[in-house]
Design an enzyme around this catalytic site. Structure first.
Site, short mmCIF file in Angstrom:
data_model
loop_
_atom_site.label_atom_id
_atom_site.label_comp_id
_atom_site.label_asym_id
_atom_site.label_seq_id
_atom_site.Cartn_x
_atom_site.Cartn_y
_atom_site.Cartn_z
N GLY A 25 0.81 -1.22 0.00
CA GLY A 25 0.00 0.00 0.00
C GLY A 25 0.84 1.27 0.00
N THR A 28 1.33 1.93 -3.88
CA THR A 28 0.27 1.98 -4.90
C THR A 28 0.14 3.38 -5.51
OG1 THR A 28 -1.40 2.23 -3.18
CG2 THR A 28 -1.11 0.02 -4.06
N ARG A 36 -3.56 -7.93 -2.53
CA ARG A 36 -4.82 -8.52 -2.10
C ARG A 36 -6.04 -7.61 -2.26
NH1 ARG A 36 -0.66 -10.33 0.72
NH2 ARG A 36 -0.32 -12.59 0.71
N ILE A 100 9.38 -5.01 -3.05
CA ILE A 100 10.59 -5.40 -3.79
C ILE A 100 10.91 -4.36 -4.87
CG2 ILE A 100 10.26 -7.87 -3.35
CD1 ILE A 100 9.03 -8.14 -6.15
N ASP A 101 10.29 -3.16 -4.72
CA ASP A 101 10.41 -2.15 -5.78
C ASP A 101 11.58 -1.19 -5.59
OD1 ASP A 101 9.47 -0.47 -3.71
OD2 ASP A 101 7.40 -0.63 -4.39
N HIS A 118 11.48 -9.21 1.76
CA HIS A 118 11.17 -10.13 0.65
C HIS A 118 12.10 -9.89 -0.54
CE1 HIS A 118 6.89 -10.62 2.52
NE2 HIS A 118 7.81 -11.29 3.17
N CYS A 152 23.35 -16.41 -16.34
CA CYS A 152 24.66 -16.31 -15.71
C CYS A 152 25.69 -16.92 -16.67
CB CYS A 152 24.60 -17.12 -14.41
SG CYS A 152 26.13 -17.16 -13.48
N GLU A 218 -7.87 -0.04 5.57
CA GLU A 218 -8.77 -0.69 6.52
C GLU A 218 -7.97 -1.21 7.71
OE1 GLU A 218 -8.37 -2.07 3.33
OE2 GLU A 218 -7.13 -3.77 3.94
N CYS A 242 -2.41 6.13 2.27
CA CYS A 242 -1.07 6.25 2.87
C CYS A 242 -0.47 7.63 2.63
CB CYS A 242 -0.13 5.20 2.28
SG CYS A 242 -0.57 3.51 2.71
P1 OAD Z 1 -1.43 -6.63 0.43
O1 OAD Z 1 -1.88 -6.39 -0.96
O2 OAD Z 1 -1.72 -7.95 1.03
O3 OAD Z 1 -2.02 -5.52 1.38
C1 OAD Z 1 -1.95 -4.16 1.07
C2 OAD Z 1 -2.77 -3.37 2.08
O4 OAD Z 1 -2.58 -2.00 1.80
C3 OAD Z 1 -4.27 -3.66 2.01
O5 OAD Z 1 -4.80 -3.66 3.31
C4 OAD Z 1 -4.81 -2.46 1.19
O6 OAD Z 1 -6.13 -2.11 1.51
C5 OAD Z 1 -3.85 -1.38 1.63
N1 OAD Z 1 -3.65 -0.30 0.64
C6 OAD Z 1 -3.38 -0.41 -0.68
N2 OAD Z 1 -3.14 0.78 -1.24
C7 OAD Z 1 -3.30 1.69 -0.25
C8 OAD Z 1 -3.20 3.11 -0.20
N3 OAD Z 1 -2.89 3.84 -1.26
N4 OAD Z 1 -3.43 3.71 1.01
C9 OAD Z 1 -3.76 2.98 2.11
N5 OAD Z 1 -3.85 1.63 2.12
C10 OAD Z 1 -3.61 0.99 0.95
O7 OAD Z 1 0.14 -6.32 0.43
P2 OAD Z 1 1.22 -6.71 1.54
O8 OAD Z 1 0.64 -6.74 2.90
O9 OAD Z 1 2.40 -5.84 1.30
O10 OAD Z 1 5.08 -11.44 -0.49
O11 OAD Z 1 1.59 -8.18 1.11
C11 OAD Z 1 2.55 -8.88 1.84
C12 OAD Z 1 3.22 -9.91 0.98
O12 OAD Z 1 2.24 -10.71 0.33
C13 OAD Z 1 4.01 -9.35 -0.19
O13 OAD Z 1 5.27 -8.85 0.20
C14 OAD Z 1 4.13 -10.54 -1.08
C15 OAD Z 1 2.74 -11.11 -0.98
O14 OAD Z 1 2.65 -12.50 -1.01
C16 OAD Z 1 5.84 -12.21 -1.27
O15 OAD Z 1 5.74 -12.18 -2.47
C17 OAD Z 1 6.82 -13.07 -0.53
#
Ligand code: OAD
Length: 259
Positions: A25, A28, A36, A100-101, A118, A152, A218, A242
């Site tokens: 988030g 984004t 998710r 990872i960005d 990650h 490689c 949320e 955010c």
């Molecule tokens: P998620 O996509 O699971 O969660 C992102 C959260 O940020 C959600 O609760 C969204 O509602 C919120 N969100 C998105 N954009 C937003 C914004 N502009 N302002 C406020 N809230 C916002 O992403 P992560 O929790 O980062 O791992 O996911 C964790 C890990 O799941 C990733 O690192 C990846 C994935 O599997 C691996 O690939 C190992």
């Protein structure tokens, strides 16, 4: 306890060992989708497959094309700028990023302050043997059927230095997290669903008197019940975008950022 209360702690010098835990988030607003949300990366089964080790090895060209679509040319957000400023002010102990960005470093957060839990899609390693020296420059993906994924000198595919599902986290995570969490006097969690461990577990490990702020669209994790819990004395939920929170934070701190 509120965002203003948290800012007051920072101004009073009571929080100067800040640990940030961030997720998709936070990026984004830069145009990188999260995982998710309804339109997130995991909503597409083929992307999910591609972002697994087997998926990458089976279709490396498709992986790199998707990766370049996701990450090329992205610029840091206000969240990243806030983190960089906290670091410059000597207040940021560490940022634990699940992203990872590479946008934390791009914003100017010093590398030693960043734990890439990650990994990073900005670096390459040999998929056959990580100790092989590789030219880690950015991959120039060509949108042509003739383009092949880089290899490689040993012949194995170069892979992104990221943690695919089921792989170990970088050693830096366990090397630093114990002490960082123990010393942490403010935890700021930004833009994550907190559904992936062990990173999500950091939240439960901070000392009992350390305030914990969540900035997210949320409530997630412990914040799902914090507002209705009469015994909550330290968990603050800032529900919204955010970058909106980062703006408010910066304003309350009296910090101006050109971004
Ligand atoms: P998620 O996509 O699971 O969660 C992102 C959260 O940020 C959600 O609760 C969204 O509602 C919120 N969100 C998105 N954009 C937003 C914004 N502009 N302002 C406020 N809230 C916002 O992403 P992560 O929790 O980062 O791992 O996911 C964790 C890990 O799941 C990733 O690192 C990846 C994935 O599997 C691996 O690939 C190992």
């Amino acid at each position: 306890m509120s965002l203003a209360g948290i800012v007051r702690r920072i101004k009073d010098g009571r929080s100067n060992q800040i640990v940030a835990l961030i997720g998709a988030g936070a990026s984004t607003a830069a145009g990188v989708p999260d995982f998710r949300s309804p339109m997130g990366l995991w909503s597409d089964a083929s992307t999910r497959e591609l972002f697994s080790l087997d998926g990458f090895l089976a279709k490396p060209e498709a992986f790199w094309q998707k990766s370049s679509e996701l990450f090329d040319g992205r610029q840091p957000t206000k969240v990243h700028a806030l983190l960089a400023r906290l670091a410059r002010e000597g207040l940021l102990r560490r940022v634990y990023t699940q992203n990872i960005d590479g946008l934390e470093a791009a914003a100017g957060v010093p590398q030693e302050k960043i734990i890439e839990c990650h990994g990073s899609a900005m670096r390459l390693v040999c998929s056959g043997n990580r100790s092989h020296a590789v030219d880690s420059g950015p991959i120039k993906v060509e949108r042509s059927d003739a383009w092949t994924a880089p290899r490689c000198s040993c012949g194995a595919l170069l892979r992104p230095d990221i943690v695919f599902f089921g792989e170990q986290l970088p050693v830096e995570f366990s090397r630093h997290s114990g002490e960082d969490i123990h010393e942490c006097d403010l935890l700021i969690v930004i833009g994550t669903a907190l559904s992936v461990y062990p990173v999500a577990g950091l939240v439960n490990r901070v000392p009992p008197l350390t305030p914990r702020l969540l900035i997210n669209r949320e409530a997630v994790g412990v914040w799902q019940s914090s507002e209705s819990n009469p015994e909550n004395y330290r968990d603050v939920l800032w529900k919204g975008e955010c970058d909106g929170a980062a703006d408010e934070f910066l304003k309350e701190l009296g910090w101006h950022i050109d971004n």
